[in-house]
Write a protein that holds these residues in place. Structure first.
Motif, short mmCIF file in Angstrom:
data_model
loop_
_atom_site.label_atom_id
_atom_site.label_comp_id
_atom_site.label_asym_id
_atom_site.label_seq_id
_atom_site.Cartn_x
_atom_site.Cartn_y
_atom_site.Cartn_z
N GLN A 116 0.83 -1.20 0.00
CA GLN A 116 0.00 0.00 0.00
C GLN A 116 0.87 1.25 0.00
OE1 GLN A 116 -2.74 0.60 3.39
NE2 GLN A 116 -4.37 0.14 1.93
N HIS A 117 0.32 2.33 -0.58
CA HIS A 117 0.96 3.64 -0.61
C HIS A 117 2.30 3.63 -1.35
CE1 HIS A 117 -2.18 4.59 2.15
NE2 HIS A 117 -1.65 3.91 3.15
N GLN A 118 2.44 2.71 -2.28
CA GLN A 118 3.63 2.66 -3.13
C GLN A 118 3.20 2.53 -4.58
OE1 GLN A 118 6.67 -0.19 -2.14
NE2 GLN A 118 6.31 -0.01 0.06
#
Length: 305
Positions: free
Chosen positions: A275-277
């Motif tokens: 997540q968040h990449q």
């Protein structure tokens, strides 16, 4: 400070020895080329060109400056080539976490196709249950995960790659091996049942039809995280089971018979991403290839019926 436009304009004039030709190549006007060269000469404090017999001739200082400019452009071309190589071939390593059912069936084919596209990328495959695969992906240990269910979505993005309907598998000599209709929970009453491991989300989906509004009359014979092992044990006559049809199809020649089962039990397959990449090219390509392999396997199973 010298800017790229000035350097590009100077280089074009040096190579063509004509402001008019440089203007054509850079899709601008000759007066604009002249203005940019004038700004550059003023900024660096030296003349770069002289007019001789109507021709544009670089000064010695201009020639020396051009050598440095060319070295800079060689560096830029190298960066362009590097970017193209990354886009085409990828870089580094791709770490995959996968549940056993996919690691032993679709993952090898997907990795084979992936490696043909990205021969310079080292692929590592790590196998465990869906919970561990999710944790590996969330912590960055795996770049991508292949899971059968999602226990906790914290730290991961979840992508559904495909969904299959579970099938019942029985030994080829079993009484239930005959017939073409769908089997139901009460058909397996009193039968030794080879089950997925306790606590596995897939097992919960399988058990649900056998326990809804009735007493579970199956006989638990063995548990395993590996559907492949379950298929092998069914082929040895140790019991019956309900498994992912992809795994059953892979073991269709090992003394098992595959029957439809109702009510339908869903066997989804998910790609897990950190997540968040931003997803890398390698990550996206592997997920797409895996999904394509799933679709091919689904078509092959339809033909085999």
């Amino acid at each position: 400070m010298i800017n790229f436009k000035q350097v590009e304009t100077f280089r074009a004039v040096m190579l063509s020895r004509s402001m008019t030709q440089a203007a054509r190549e850079l899709h601008t006007s000759q007066p604009n080329i002249s203005r940019v060269i004038g700004q550059l000469e003023k900024q660096i404090g030296m003349r770069l060109f002289e007019r001789a017999a109507g021709r544009l001739v670089p000064t010695p200082e201009g020639q020396a400056f051009f050598r440095d400019v060319e070295r800079s452009f060689i560096g830029l071309r190298s960066l362009e080539n590097s970017a193209a190589s990354i886009l085409k071939r990828g870089v580094g390593r791709l770490r995959i976490g996968s549940v056993p059912s996919m690691a032993l069936t679709l993952a090898p084919t997907t990795i084979q196709r992936f490696s043909k596209l990205f021969p310079d990328v080292v692929v590592s495959l790590h196998v465990s249950d869906s919970v561990s695969v999710g944790q590996w992906t969330a912590t960055g240990y795996s770049d991508i995960g292949i899971a059968s269910y999602v226990h906790d979505s914290q730290g991961i993005d979840v992508e559904l790659l495909g969904e299959m309907t579970g099938v019942c598998i029985v030994p080829s000599t079993h009484r239930l091996a005959k017939g073409r209709g769908a089997l139901k929970p009460d058909d397996l009453d009193g039968e030794p049942f080879l089950s997925h491991a306790y606590g596995d989300g897939t097992r919960q989906r399988i058990d649900a039809p056998f326990t809804k509004d009735r007493e579970d009359a199956r006989i638990l014979a063995c548990e395993s995280h590996y559907a492949a092992a379950i298929c092998k044990m069914v082929g040895l006559g140790m019991g019956v089971s309900v498994v992912n049809p992809i795994v059953a199809h892979s073991y269709r020649y090992s003394d098992i018979v595959v029957r439809r089962f109702l009510p339908a039990i869903s066997f989804p397959t998910y790609a897990l991403h950190p997540q968040h990449q931003p997803r890398s090219l390698l990550n996206r390509e592997f997920a797409a290839l895996f999904e394509a392999c799933m679709q091919e396997e689904a078509r092959a199973m339809l033909k085999a019926r």
